[in-house]
Structure formats: C-alpha cells, structure tokens
Design a protein around this motif. Structure first.
Motif, mmCIF file in Angstrom:
data_model
loop_
_atom_site.group_PDB
_atom_site.id
_atom_site.type_symbol
_atom_site.label_atom_id
_atom_site.label_comp_id
_atom_site.label_asym_id
_atom_site.label_seq_id
_atom_site.Cartn_x
_atom_site.Cartn_y
_atom_site.Cartn_z
ATOM 1 N N TYR A 80 34.902 30.582 35.984
ATOM 2 C CA TYR A 80 35.416 31.039 34.699
ATOM 3 C C TYR A 80 35.606 32.546 34.766
ATOM 4 O O TYR A 80 34.725 33.265 35.254
ATOM 5 C CB TYR A 80 34.445 30.694 33.568
ATOM 6 C CG TYR A 80 34.362 29.216 33.301
ATOM 7 C CD1 TYR A 80 35.284 28.591 32.467
ATOM 8 C CD2 TYR A 80 33.372 28.439 33.893
ATOM 9 C CE1 TYR A 80 35.213 27.222 32.233
ATOM 10 C CE2 TYR A 80 33.298 27.075 33.653
ATOM 11 C CZ TYR A 80 34.222 26.485 32.824
ATOM 12 O OH TYR A 80 34.153 25.132 32.588
ATOM 13 N N ILE A 81 36.759 33.007 34.293
ATOM 14 C CA ILE A 81 37.021 34.445 34.239
ATOM 15 C C ILE A 81 37.593 34.789 32.868
ATOM 16 O O ILE A 81 38.122 33.944 32.171
ATOM 17 C CB ILE A 81 37.985 34.909 35.348
ATOM 18 C CG1 ILE A 81 39.344 34.214 35.243
ATOM 19 C CG2 ILE A 81 37.377 34.685 36.721
ATOM 20 C CD1 ILE A 81 40.391 34.778 36.184
ATOM 21 N N GLY A 82 37.467 36.071 32.532
ATOM 22 C CA GLY A 82 38.086 36.569 31.307
ATOM 23 C C GLY A 82 37.163 36.488 30.118
ATOM 24 O O GLY A 82 36.016 36.080 30.241
ATOM 25 N N PRO A 83 37.744 36.911 29.018
ATOM 26 C CA PRO A 83 39.095 37.389 28.818
ATOM 27 C C PRO A 83 39.331 38.711 29.564
ATOM 28 O O PRO A 83 38.444 39.557 29.629
ATOM 29 C CB PRO A 83 39.227 37.581 27.317
ATOM 30 C CG PRO A 83 37.875 37.407 26.738
ATOM 31 C CD PRO A 83 36.970 36.911 27.789
ATOM 32 N N LEU A 84 40.547 38.843 30.129
ATOM 33 C CA LEU A 84 40.893 39.998 30.946
ATOM 34 C C LEU A 84 42.024 40.797 30.309
ATOM 35 O O LEU A 84 42.872 40.243 29.607
ATOM 36 C CB LEU A 84 41.335 39.556 32.343
ATOM 37 C CG LEU A 84 40.298 38.840 33.193
ATOM 38 C CD1 LEU A 84 40.949 38.272 34.447
ATOM 39 C CD2 LEU A 84 39.178 39.785 33.563
ATOM 40 N N ASN A 85 42.044 42.086 30.602
ATOM 41 C CA ASN A 85 43.153 42.947 30.212
ATOM 42 C C ASN A 85 44.294 42.750 31.198
ATOM 43 O O ASN A 85 44.065 42.348 32.340
ATOM 44 C CB ASN A 85 42.721 44.419 30.222
ATOM 45 C CG ASN A 85 41.705 44.712 29.139
ATOM 46 O OD1 ASN A 85 41.796 44.188 28.033
ATOM 47 N ND2 ASN A 85 40.740 45.538 29.451
ATOM 48 N N PRO A 86 45.528 43.043 30.786
ATOM 49 C CA PRO A 86 46.645 42.948 31.727
ATOM 50 C C PRO A 86 46.382 43.794 32.972
ATOM 51 O O PRO A 86 45.816 44.880 32.890
ATOM 52 C CB PRO A 86 47.831 43.495 30.931
ATOM 53 C CG PRO A 86 47.464 43.236 29.496
ATOM 54 C CD PRO A 86 45.967 43.424 29.447
ATOM 55 N N GLY A 87 46.777 43.262 34.116
ATOM 56 C CA GLY A 87 46.581 43.976 35.370
ATOM 57 C C GLY A 87 46.610 43.033 36.547
ATOM 58 O O GLY A 87 46.904 41.843 36.417
ATOM 59 N N ILE A 88 46.282 43.575 37.710
ATOM 60 C CA ILE A 88 46.270 42.810 38.948
ATOM 61 C C ILE A 88 44.845 42.803 39.489
ATOM 62 O O ILE A 88 44.221 43.858 39.620
ATOM 63 C CB ILE A 88 47.240 43.415 39.974
ATOM 64 C CG1 ILE A 88 48.675 43.343 39.424
ATOM 65 C CG2 ILE A 88 47.143 42.684 41.308
ATOM 66 C CD1 ILE A 88 49.691 44.050 40.278
ATOM 67 N N TYR A 89 44.340 41.604 39.779
ATOM 68 C CA TYR A 89 42.982 41.409 40.247
ATOM 69 C C TYR A 89 43.029 40.657 41.581
ATOM 70 O O TYR A 89 43.561 39.558 41.645
ATOM 71 C CB TYR A 89 42.175 40.604 39.226
ATOM 72 C CG TYR A 89 42.105 41.256 37.858
ATOM 73 C CD1 TYR A 89 41.012 42.013 37.487
ATOM 74 C CD2 TYR A 89 43.148 41.114 36.935
ATOM 75 C CE1 TYR A 89 40.939 42.612 36.234
ATOM 76 C CE2 TYR A 89 43.095 41.713 35.686
ATOM 77 C CZ TYR A 89 41.991 42.459 35.350
ATOM 78 O OH TYR A 89 41.924 43.065 34.115
#
Length: 109
Positions: free
Chosen positions: A82-91
C-alpha cells in the motif's frame, strides 16, 4: 424495539463511512528479472494497493527509498504493497536482489 433499530442504523452508517473503496488495484509483475509495467501511472492524493507478482523461480525484493517500502517477494508468489496518498511526482522502485536489471517508476499525476 425502536432502540435496536436506531442502534443498527447508526452502526451501519459508521461501518459504511469507515470503509475505504479502492477503484482499482494495480499489478506489477516480475518475470525474467524485469518489472512489467516498468512505468506505472497512478492518481495523486489516493491510497493505492499494488500487488507485486513474482513469476521467477528466485526471490525478488520490491524496494523504494522514495516510497519508504522494502518487501521480499518469494519465488512464484505475490505480495501486497500500500502506498500513498502521494503528491504528484516520480517515484522510483527496484529489485534489490537484481539492482542492475530490475527497475521501475511510479508516476503520480
């Protein structure tokens, strides 16, 4: 009788509001020491469920410094991350056991 109906309705409302609905689960497959897809786009601001399926006969490790995740996927098995909630970007993410060949990117829009 009315009290039990009221309690039942209140309990149902609490359970309904506390449930998280995932519109979509995302799948990343490992085969021949490669991630597929090696670029995954997901929406910003949402908690995301990723299923990592290892179809190789050797273990792999889903690891990402940016996502603060590190999880071993044994041979011919799968894990849930499970990930996030994330800000826009590249991971970025990679297989720590096969770092030279197994890399991927999550793009958050």
């Amino acid at each position: 009788m009315k009290k039990s109906l009221i309690y039942s309705l209140v309990f149902s409302a609490i359970m309904f509001c506390g449930t998280t609905v995932h519109a979509e689960d995302y799948v990343i497959t490992i085969k021949n020491n490669q991630f597929s897809p090696n670029e995954l786009s997901i929406p910003a601001g949402q908690k995301i469920k990723i299923i990592v399926k290892n179809q190789d006969a050797t273990p792999a490790e889903f690891e990402s410094y940016e996502l603060n995740r590190e999880k071993v996927v044994t041979a011919n098995s799968e894990i849930t991350v499970y990930i996030g909630p994330l800000n826009p970007g590249i991971y970025g993410y990679f297989d720590d056991f096969h770092r030279d060949t197994t890399k991927g990117t999550i793009i958050v829009k």
